[in-house]
Design a protein around this motif. Structure first.
Motif, mmCIF file in Angstrom:
data_model
loop_
_atom_site.group_PDB
_atom_site.id
_atom_site.type_symbol
_atom_site.label_atom_id
_atom_site.label_comp_id
_atom_site.label_asym_id
_atom_site.label_seq_id
_atom_site.Cartn_x
_atom_site.Cartn_y
_atom_site.Cartn_z
ATOM 1 N N GLY A 488 41.573 42.841 51.768
ATOM 2 C CA GLY A 488 41.340 41.705 50.889
ATOM 3 C C GLY A 488 40.163 40.839 51.254
ATOM 4 O O GLY A 488 40.210 39.633 51.075
ATOM 5 N N SER A 489 39.087 41.409 51.794
ATOM 6 C CA SER A 489 37.910 40.606 52.098
ATOM 7 C C SER A 489 37.204 40.224 50.798
ATOM 8 O O SER A 489 37.291 40.928 49.804
ATOM 9 C CB SER A 489 36.957 41.381 53.013
ATOM 10 N N ALA A 490 36.507 39.105 50.796
ATOM 11 C CA ALA A 490 36.001 38.508 49.557
ATOM 12 C C ALA A 490 34.816 39.288 49.011
ATOM 13 O O ALA A 490 33.979 39.789 49.758
ATOM 14 C CB ALA A 490 35.576 37.072 49.825
ATOM 15 N N LEU A 491 34.764 39.389 47.673
ATOM 16 C CA LEU A 491 33.603 39.967 47.000
ATOM 17 C C LEU A 491 32.536 38.891 46.838
ATOM 18 O O LEU A 491 32.843 37.704 46.756
ATOM 19 C CB LEU A 491 34.002 40.498 45.621
ATOM 20 N N ARG A 492 31.284 39.327 46.738
ATOM 21 C CA ARG A 492 30.188 38.367 46.548
ATOM 22 C C ARG A 492 29.687 38.451 45.114
ATOM 23 O O ARG A 492 29.569 39.530 44.546
ATOM 24 C CB ARG A 492 29.042 38.675 47.522
ATOM 25 N N ASP A 493 29.386 37.271 44.567
ATOM 26 C CA ASP A 493 28.972 37.217 43.169
ATOM 27 C C ASP A 493 27.687 37.975 42.896
ATOM 28 O O ASP A 493 27.439 38.407 41.783
ATOM 29 C CB ASP A 493 28.795 35.752 42.731
ATOM 30 N N ASP A 494 26.823 38.116 43.916
ATOM 31 C CA ASP A 494 25.548 38.782 43.669
ATOM 32 C C ASP A 494 25.683 40.291 43.612
ATOM 33 O O ASP A 494 24.725 40.990 43.292
ATOM 34 C CB ASP A 494 24.521 38.395 44.744
ATOM 35 N N ILE A 495 26.843 40.819 43.917
ATOM 36 C CA ILE A 495 27.058 42.270 43.879
ATOM 37 C C ILE A 495 27.926 42.653 42.688
ATOM 38 O O ILE A 495 27.705 43.672 42.052
ATOM 39 C CB ILE A 495 27.697 42.753 45.199
ATOM 40 N N TYR A 496 28.919 41.830 42.372
ATOM 41 C CA TYR A 496 29.889 42.161 41.336
ATOM 42 C C TYR A 496 29.758 41.193 40.167
ATOM 43 O O TYR A 496 29.422 40.027 40.342
ATOM 44 C CB TYR A 496 31.313 42.097 41.887
ATOM 45 N N VAL A 497 30.054 41.697 38.952
ATOM 46 C CA VAL A 497 30.064 40.871 37.748
ATOM 47 C C VAL A 497 31.420 41.065 37.081
ATOM 48 O O VAL A 497 31.850 42.189 36.856
ATOM 49 C CB VAL A 497 28.934 41.278 36.778
ATOM 50 N N LEU A 498 32.104 39.964 36.788
ATOM 51 C CA LEU A 498 33.394 40.004 36.104
ATOM 52 C C LEU A 498 33.205 39.630 34.645
ATOM 53 O O LEU A 498 32.629 38.585 34.338
ATOM 54 C CB LEU A 498 34.372 39.018 36.750
ATOM 55 N N HIS A 499 33.686 40.470 33.736
ATOM 56 C CA HIS A 499 33.577 40.212 32.304
ATOM 57 C C HIS A 499 34.898 39.659 31.783
ATOM 58 O O HIS A 499 35.961 39.843 32.373
ATOM 59 C CB HIS A 499 33.196 41.491 31.561
ATOM 60 N N GLU A 500 34.808 39.005 30.618
ATOM 61 C CA GLU A 500 35.971 38.298 30.098
ATOM 62 C C GLU A 500 37.110 39.233 29.733
ATOM 63 O O GLU A 500 38.264 38.824 29.683
ATOM 64 C CB GLU A 500 35.572 37.464 28.882
ATOM 65 N N ASN A 501 36.806 40.498 29.455
ATOM 66 C CA ASN A 501 37.876 41.440 29.142
ATOM 67 C C ASN A 501 38.512 42.029 30.395
ATOM 68 O O ASN A 501 39.314 42.947 30.310
ATOM 69 C CB ASN A 501 37.342 42.561 28.252
ATOM 70 N N GLY A 502 38.156 41.515 31.567
ATOM 71 C CA GLY A 502 38.744 41.974 32.814
ATOM 72 C C GLY A 502 37.958 43.064 33.494
ATOM 73 O O GLY A 502 38.267 43.433 34.629
#
Length: 1194
Positions: A488-502
């Motif tokens: 459960g280590s944290a993801l970084r925003d500059d690597i991953y993108v979360l979209h509104e549909n999940g």
């Protein structure tokens, strides 16, 4: 690793625009799972303008979904349409689709009108568009009498078509009586209205069958106009006709046609107007007459023509702009020009627009007490009017809802309750059309659920985007979190993108992106999670591309295409020619990564492309083949036979038929045999199978047949040159059905879960079914029980799952085929097992026997067979290094090693252990389901071993007679160090090793100084550590003591002094002069001792030089006059020693005493033989003999 959906506004790179558009489509509408209560949603409906074929039944579609399933009703022309009162109208069960049976009776015109469907359940009502139903019409031309047309060469002409009005409008074309299209050109062309325009006529335009045809595609009919006769007469013909009708006293002469500037045939005048709707195709037309034929040009007065949407048709007489928009409004000018002038016409274009969506309302799911809104925004020209309906009723007269407030194009909801659920309709309309959209408000309280399948595997090519789906539903709307891995280590925003549909997006997936990702959905009513897996694959690359080739006709050419791809993906290499399939010709051979074309022809020239495909990516490379230098192909004398013909089936029985045929020409090579093939048109149409072969003397064959096969046969003849082409197929023959002859094969019984039995088999193919209705009777019972056989009949599938079975019990299984006629023979019985479960018991009595410092032997007692609960696969030992007293505390951070021992073995060896270490291990039993519990941990220690080499050895502070050594202890002592051993020895200038000195050093030292060493001397050191188990690996190093500067200044290298070099040159010159003088005198007949000796002996020997006077004396065996030995070398100090030779430079040096270096000296044996002897010294060069030297001078 965790990441929450945090809506942010970010600027996206251009390369991701298409990806984001795709994601936007995914979330454009909220999907409610069908097992939840929801208002109706229209899923399918007929088009707004529905033109039907009056010869077929009318089908008006209306499909909808909802929970509970909706009921349907219809209106016609605004009033309720009672379908129960019309016997010709039926509604499809579970659907709103209407079928009007006009084929038996009734007329299509009776049902012309405007229809609207309503789908209703307890949560609301959705309505369809207004569906205007009109029957298509294809009327005949009105009868008319057409007079022949006669005109002079060069005149203009318009042949009218004026087709009857149809629905939809017909397609117009002109043909002659032979149904050949009339040729068109810049001079002759068809207008948009269907008329045929001649800018000027020529005599070849004369014909009596100009016919206009109208094709009505909807009814697949063509109507024909009466033929039009046109006669074009020349000036000479016209003068002859006039002269024949005039008296001799009258005079008349028709003048030749004069050239004339252009004038427009259509449109008329200088200006015209055109109106078109947004999104349609704008077609503008200008057709001009003139002589010579005018050319048409187009411009837009207030701007440029759109480059990507503009097309010219009908020899540039028609300008078309596709996907027209309001920006295309303006003045368009067509210009007709010939050599005598130009004319122009301006068309003013106005683009109107039926309503189109800016923001259509979307379904809204709210939980009790939430707020929300429905937005309906549309545009058009003129601006459309927005109106709202609730459950199909205008909202002004709909039941009041206190949670609802209307604000123009928006409905605002506040503090909704379950009674607020409804379907709302937004209607946007203007004079050119309307839009209708249904959007429901569904008030639910639902915990989260994830709709994406669990454990979905995503495979992505490296350096490409990866999209991991997490489709979800819940009310209130859940929040989405993503985790990677178990920690459960944290993801970084500059690597991953979360979209509104999940969806989780990894913009550039790398190898380290591989792993398990967990999606978690939460709202106030609960939580749901789902795991998906991501694998990153290597991209496919073409490492050797096909190369350009130029070949002669008739030769063979080969293209190579070597591809490197991810070994876990299946690679398919396809070859294309000119971006199409390869010709179906045996001359083209594809073998792995090669394409070979034999007997190359002119038609084979072109571009050949190698396309490498995997399931994830595709690459391609092309090469061009040029065919040159034709070579004549001689006519063949011999060839394969011509195909047989006249195939006939006789004596047709249930399981046999007789086939007869007529052989084709054998082409000068006797036919050896005939090959008969069959096709099963019912089960495998287009696929031919081998039936039998008969002698080349036969022309009939009795063929055995199988039941329920639609046979066709073909025959091929074979001679010594090969096989003929197949004959034409025979007529088809369908045999009667029968019960199956065989049962399924590969029957197996394996459990996928502890409480089931999965029975699988290889099903029969269509040919083996022997009849319709193929099914399987699956039977099973426990092997060791007294139960009766349990059976079930299943459809034509290949698997059946028996649930509720005990864990890992043997079963007897059989699968029998049956069809509509009957059962196959009794099947064979096979044995299987129900599903396995994890073992229950750990191995006991685990013992460890340490064999040596790196090897241990482990023994254990086997577990009871009943506790294994599956197929025993072996035992697995987990072992790890452990700190004393911390066995349990640090278990999570210990790297464990695993060894698996197959079968029922109860002992095993653990190799590769580290000496002097503390180990722990446990043993587990393994079956097909997995591992059982671990035995209690057993600890053991490995004895000491020899250490590794010291980590480093450095020599510092060199002096005249001492060196200091520094070292680091071994990285792996493998025990307790007892001492260090240092050995060293000197190395002289010739790299010879001196005596070896051995020195012991205490284990606690890391520095040692050696004294009393020789100055300016190189030493080699050998250094290693020791434990009680012995000596370890050694490390070596070399170092040099320093030089005494005072002594070094006194040691001058004589060979580098100028006076010494000059002296050596003078001595060499003197020796050369003496040799020349001596041999000149000898050749003149002088008496010398050497000469006398040579005269006395026929075989001259090597003569030494006398030491006292430098002359040549007689041969002597005295020790002080020994000759130089053949191949002798100077000693290592590079001087010529006295005892080795008296023939030194001292004898010729005129008082210069001492020994000299060999450089520049001339020392050798003198002989009359013409052979070379090796010179003394370290040099490998040879000195010439005196005789040879003299011969070179005389």
């Amino acid at each position: 690793m965790q990441l929450k959906i945090m809506p942010k506004k970010k600027r996206l790179p251009a390369g991701r625009v298409a990806l984001i558009l795709f994601l936007c489509q995914m979330i454009s509408a909220l999907e409610v799972p069908l097992d939840l209560v929801q208002p109706p949603t229209i899923t399918q409906q007929s088009p707004k303008d529905y033109i039907i074929d009056p010869r077929e039944n009318i089908v008006i579609q209306c499909e909808a979904k909802g929970k509970p399933p909706p009921s349907f009703s219809w209106t016609r022309n605004g009033t309720h349409f009672d379908i129960d009162k019309d016997p010709l109208v039926t509604m499809k069960p579970g659907s709103g689709t209407l079928t009007i049976n006009i084929m038996s009776e009734g007329k299509a015109e009776t049902y012309e009108g405007v229809y609207q469907c309503t789908a209703r359940n307890e949560r609301g009502a959705a309505i369809s568009n207004n569906i205007v139903v009109r029957p298509s019409r294809s009327p005949l031309w009105t009868k008319e009498k057409l007079e022949p047309i006669t005109l002079r060469n060069g005149q203009s002409l318009v042949l009218p078509c004026r087709p009857p009005l149809g629905l939809p409008p017909p397609i117009i074309f002109w043909m002659d009586n032979s149904f050949q299209r009339l040729p068109q050109s810049e001079r002759v062309s068809q207008g948009l209205n269907g008329d045929l325009y001649f800018s000027n006529v020529l005599p070849e335009d004369t014909r009596e069958d100009y016919i206009c045809y109208a094709r009505f595609n909807h009814t697949q009919t063509i109507q024909q106009k009466q033929p039009i006769s046109v006669k074009v007469i020349s000036v000479d013909e016209l003068n002859d006709t006039i002269a024949a009708n005039l008296s001799d006293t009258e005079f008349y002469s028709a003048k030749p046609n004069r050239e004339r500037p252009p004038t427009f045939l259509t449109p008329e005048g200088n200006t015209s107007n055109k109106e078109e709707l947004r999104g349609n195709v704008l077609s503008l037309e200008c057709i001009a007459e003139g002589l010579p034929t005018p050319v048409i040009y187009w411009i837009k007065e207030d701007g440029m023509l759109p480059t990507n949407r503009t097309f010219y048709r009908n020899f540039k007489k028609t300008l078309q702009i596709i996907q027209v928009s309001e920006a295309d409004s303006g003045n368009y000018q067509c210009i007709a020009k010939n050599a005598l002038g130009a004319i122009h016409h301006t068309i003013s274009v106005t683009v109107k627009a039926a309503p189109y969506w800016i923001l259509a309302p979307q379904n809204l799911v709210l939980s009790p007490g939430e707020d929300g809104s429905l937005i309906c925004r549309a545009n058009g020209n003129p601006k459309p009017r927005i109106s709202w309906l609730s459950n199909g009723v205008p909202i002004e007269i709909a039941p009041d809802d206190p949670s609802r407030k209307i604000d123009g194009d928006t409905i605002i909801f506040s503090n909704v309750q379950e009674r607020s659920s409804a379907v709302y309709q937004c209607n946007a309309s203007n004079e050119y059309g309307y839009l209708l959209a249904n959007a429901f408000v569904n008030v639910l309280a639902e915990p989260p659920r994830i709709l994406t399948s669990a454990n979905t595997l995503y495979q992505v090519i490296a350096n490409r985007p990866a999209l991991l789906d997490c489709a979800f539903f819940g009310s209130p709307l859940p929040t989405i979190e993503w985790f990677k891995g178990a920690k459960g280590s944290a993801l970084r925003d500059d690597i991953y993108v979360l979209h509104e549909n999940g969806t989780l997006e990894i913009p550039v997936a790398q190898k380290d992106s591989t792993g398990t990702y967990t999606c978690v959905a939460r709202n106030k009513l609960g939580m749901a999670k789902n795991e998906v897996h991501l694998e990153i694959k290597d991209p496919t690359r073409i490492i050797k591309q096909p190369e350009y080739a130029v070949v002669q006709r008739g030769s063979t050419v080969s293209f190579e295409c070597k591809v490197k791809h991810d070994h876990t993906l299946t690679l398919t290499i396809t070859w294309l020619k000119d971006n199409g399939e390869l010709p179906s010709d045996g001359r083209f051979t594809v073998d792995k990564d090669h394409l070979e074309v034999a007997d190359v022809r002119d038609s084979d020239g072109g571009a050949y492309t190698c396309v490498a495909n995997t399931t994830l990516d595709m690459v391609s490379a092309s090469a061009v083949l040029s065919v040159v230098a034709p070579t004549p192909t001689p006519a063949p004398i011999y060839d394969v036979p011509n195909p047989p013909f006249d195939l006939e089936l006789t004596d047709q029985l249930d399981k046999s038929v007789q086939l007869s045929w007529t052989p084709g020409d054998d082409n000068n090579s006797p036919i050896i045999k005939f090959i008969i093939e069959y096709e099963d048109a019912m089960h495998e149409a287009g696929l031919w199978h081998h039936q039998t072969e008969v002698s080349g003397m036969q022309t009939t064959a009795q063929l055995k047949l199988s039941p329920y096969v639609n046979y066709s046969f073909r025959v091929m003849a074979v001679n010594s040159l090969g096989r003929s082409l197949p004959s034409e197929p025979s007529e088809q023959y369908l045999t009667k059905a029968a019960e199956p002859d065989t049962n399924p094969t590969a029957v197996e019984g394996l459990g996928s879960e502890p409480d089931n039995l999965v029975i699988t088999w290889k099903p029969l193919n269509g040919f083996e079914s022997n009849g319709p209705g193929l099914q399987y009777k699956v039977s099973w019972r426990q092997k060791d029980g007294d139960d009766e056989w349990a059976s079930v009949v299943v459809a034509n599938v290949s698997k059946y799952i028996v649930s509720g079975t005990p864990t890992f019990v043997p079963y007897l299984i059989k699968v029998q085929a049956l069809n509509d006629v009957g059962f196959a023979p009794e099947p064979a019985v096979v044995m299987g097992h129900s599903g396995e479960d994890l073992p229950m018991v750990a191995p006991g009595n685990v013992r460890v026997n340490v064999v040596n410092s790196t090897l241990a032997e482990v023994h254990w007692d086997p577990v009871p067979l009943k506790s294994i609960r599956g197929h025993l696969q072996g035992y697995r030992i987990y072992y790890w290094k452990a700190q004393e007293g911390s066995l349990k505390r640090n278990r999570r951070h210990i790297e464990k090693k695993i060894l698996t021992f197959q079968g029922s073995k109860t002992h095993g060896m653990l190799p590769g252990l580290e000496p002097f270490s503390h180990y722990a291990l446990n043993v587990r039993v393994v079956n097909g389901k997995g591992e059982g519990p671990a035995s209690p941990d057993r600890v053991f220690n490995t004895p000491e071993g020899v250490p590794s080499a010291p980590s480093s050895l450095k020599i510092i502070n060199p002096t005249l007679d001492s060196l200091t050594l520094e070292w680091d202890p071994p990285s792996r002592p493998n025990g307790i160090l007892t001492e260090y051993t240092l050995k060293y020895q000197p190395i002289n200038s010739t790299h010879e090793l001196g005596p070896l000195v051995d020195l012991k050093i205490p284990a606690n030292k890391t520095r040692w100084t050696l004294k009393n060493l020789n100055f300016s001397t190189r030493y080699k050191f050998y250094f290693y550590a020791q434990t009680a188990a012995g000596s370890g690996s050694q490390i070596t190093e070399e170092a040099v003591t320093t030089v005494d500067e005072a002594m070094a200044s006194r040691q001058v290298d004589i060979a580098t002094q100028g006076w010494f070099i000059g002296l050596m040159c003078a001595v060499a010159l003197l020796i050369l002069i003496l040799l020349i003088v001596c041999f000149i005198r000898r050749n003149k007949g002088g008496k010398y001792p050497v000469k006398e000796k040579e005269d006395a002996h026929a075989d001259p020997e090597i003569q030494p030089m006398k030491e006292d006077d430098g002359t040549f004396g007689e041969y002597s065996d005295a020790e002080d006059h020994k000759p130089l030995k053949k191949g002798s070398r100077t000693p290592s100090d590079r001087t010529v020693k006295k005892e080795d030779s008296d023939d030194s430079l001292v004898d010729y040096g005129e008082g210069v005493n001492g020994q000299f270096n060999e450089d520049g000296s001339f020392i050798g044996q003198y002989s009359g033989k013409k052979e070379k002897e090796p010179a003394e010294g370290n040099e490998s060069s040879e000195a010439p003999s005196p005789v040879n030297a003299m011969n070179s001078f005389v």
